[in-house]
Design an enzyme around this catalytic site. Structure first.
Site, PDB file in Angstrom:
ATOM      1  N   LYS A 115       0.869  -1.191   0.000  1.00  0.00           N
ATOM      2  CA  LYS A 115       0.000   0.000   0.000  1.00  0.00           C
ATOM      3  C   LYS A 115       0.896   1.227   0.000  1.00  0.00           C
ATOM      4  CE  LYS A 115       0.025   2.136   3.434  1.00  0.00           C
ATOM      5  NZ  LYS A 115       0.247   2.630   4.782  1.00  0.00           N
ATOM      6  N   ASP A 156      -4.779   0.450   9.277  1.00  0.00           N
ATOM      7  CA  ASP A 156      -4.665   0.325   7.814  1.00  0.00           C
ATOM      8  C   ASP A 156      -5.313  -0.942   7.274  1.00  0.00           C
ATOM      9  OD1 ASP A 156      -3.282   2.607   7.353  1.00  0.00           O
ATOM     10  OD2 ASP A 156      -1.334   1.649   7.049  1.00  0.00           O
TER      11      ASP A 156
HETATM   12  O1  C5P Z   1      -3.200   0.797  14.348  1.00  0.00           O
HETATM   13  P1  C5P Z   1      -1.786   0.701  13.862  1.00  0.00           P
HETATM   14  O2  C5P Z   1      -1.092  -0.538  14.274  1.00  0.00           O
HETATM   15  O3  C5P Z   1      -1.710   0.968  12.396  1.00  0.00           O
HETATM   16  O4  C5P Z   1      -1.012   1.922  14.536  1.00  0.00           O
HETATM   17  C1  C5P Z   1       0.204   1.838  15.221  1.00  0.00           C
HETATM   18  C2  C5P Z   1       0.382   3.080  16.068  1.00  0.00           C
HETATM   19  O5  C5P Z   1       0.485   4.228  15.233  1.00  0.00           O
HETATM   20  C3  C5P Z   1      -0.746   3.390  17.022  1.00  0.00           C
HETATM   21  O6  C5P Z   1      -0.595   2.712  18.232  1.00  0.00           O
HETATM   22  C4  C5P Z   1      -0.610   4.894  17.194  1.00  0.00           C
HETATM   23  O7  C5P Z   1       0.448   5.186  18.087  1.00  0.00           O
HETATM   24  C5  C5P Z   1      -0.147   5.349  15.814  1.00  0.00           C
HETATM   25  N1  C5P Z   1      -1.271   5.766  14.973  1.00  0.00           N
HETATM   26  C6  C5P Z   1      -1.869   6.991  15.192  1.00  0.00           C
HETATM   27  N2  C5P Z   1      -2.909   7.379  14.403  1.00  0.00           N
HETATM   28  C7  C5P Z   1      -3.342   6.603  13.395  1.00  0.00           C
HETATM   29  C8  C5P Z   1      -2.743   5.353  13.131  1.00  0.00           C
HETATM   30  C9  C5P Z   1      -1.696   4.970  13.949  1.00  0.00           C
HETATM   31  O8  C5P Z   1      -1.484   7.727  16.097  1.00  0.00           O
HETATM   32  N3  C5P Z   1      -4.350   7.005  12.637  1.00  0.00           N
END
Ligand code: C5P
Length: 307
Positions: free
Chosen positions: A24, A152
């Site tokens: 992606k 994602d």
């Molecule tokens: O949910 P994911 O594993 O993709 O996100 C990892 C980390 O990235 C989250 O714990 C958060 O700290 C940060 N994040 C964020 N805002 C988002 C996606 C991710 O702050 N929209």
């Protein structure tokens, strides 16, 4: 163990299905705000590439997982905690059955690198499990499972161009993008997403929306004023990103170079694939320690196939 048959029945051979898990890329990524729980609000145009991982799932009595491919080593130690196996656990707990699956992942995308490898693998796992275990991937519950695995993951389920808003969970499909060449480059160090979001500073971006672009030139014109708001923070975490962006921008025929996601993979867009292939060859020669791949945008959602 008795042979298991597909949910459509009819054959006596064990069920083995494969699904591609494309990379992606965030063509732009604006951070538009922050929720009280710390998650950031985003506005991002996402596209998928032909290059990616491949996940194979085989009906089994247990939950199991093995990995091969150029980026397998970094994942093997923690494979019981991998998003692929977590997807199976989450779906099994929600459905209340004890069926199993054996996953085999061909890991061709660098790990923790902003091109959604783990999220795309998790989305592929959910789609494979839906077929093997007879779940309906179109339900709202299913989309919710996807979100619990990562912000994602929902966009990776469809793997087609889309605008992502909310924390990444609101996915609005957009028109297909013009065919062009794409070069992906990673300078080598894993970049943890939480660290990048945490060190981002500055004002939030306004929402800009996306009306679509009918040609490659129009796409580049629209992307030019748009940014990846995590770029400076990512360079702070992994300084090689600045070198990668410079090398891509200076490569012959590159129309636009940006960071994807929270990094460290960057991409360049080129008017056609041959130009991208030549640029990738030269970048590989100049930087033999970088991961460099020439590819193009994926034109349709990957389909399940027998493996
Ligand atoms: O949910 P994911 O594993 O993709 O996100 C990892 C980390 O990235 C989250 O714990 C958060 O700290 C940060 N994040 C964020 N805002 C988002 C996606 C991710 O702050 N929209």
């Amino acid at each position: 163990m008795p042979d298991q048959t597909t949910s459509h029945g009819g054959t006596a051979s064990p069920v083995r299905l494969a699904l591609d898990a494309p990379a992606k890329i965030n063509l732009f990524l604006h951070v538009t705000g922050r929720r009280p729980d710390g998650y950031h609000l985003l506005e991002s145009l996402v596209a998928f590439t032909e290059y990616g991982d491949t996940l194979v799932a085989e009906a089994s009595d247990t939950l199991d997982f093995d990995i091969e491919g150029p980026f397998a080593a970094g994942l093997r130690a923690e494979r019981q905690d991998n998003l692929v196996i977590r997807a199976a656990r989450v779906l099994r707990a929600a459905s209340g059955h004890r069926r199993g699956v054996h996953f085999h992942l061909d890991k061709r995308l660098p790990v923790a690198s902003g091109i959604g490898g783990g999220s795309s693998d998790a989305a592929a796992a959910l789609r494979l499990l839906a077929e093997l275990w007879g779940e309906d991937p179109a339900t709202e519950d299913f989309q919710e499972f996807a979100l619990t695995l990562g912000a994602d993951v929902p966009v990776c389920l469809a793997a087609r161009p889309a605008m992502m808003t909310g924390i990444g969970d609101v996915v609005t499909p957009v028109a297909p993008l013009a065919d062009c060449g794409v070069v992906l480059v990673n300078g080598g160090s894993a970049v943890p997403t939480p660290a990048v979001f945490k060190s981002r500073t500055g004002a939030f971006s306004p929402t800009m929306g996306w009306d679509g672009a009918e040609s490659f030139d129009a796409l580049v014109d629209l992307l030019e004023p748009r940014r990846n708001d995590l770029t400076n923070a990512a360079i702070g975490v992994s300084p090689v990103i600045a070198d990668v962006l410079r090398a891509l921008s200076n490569s012959d025929g590159c129309s636009l170079a940006r960071l994807s996601g929270s990094g460290g993979t960057c991409f360049g867009l080129y008017p056609d694939r041959n130009v991208a292939v030549r640029a990738a060859e030269l970048l590989s020669r100049q930087h033999p320690d970088w991961w460099v791949v020439a590819t193009g945008f994926l034109s349709a959602t990957p389909e399940l196939r027998s493996a």
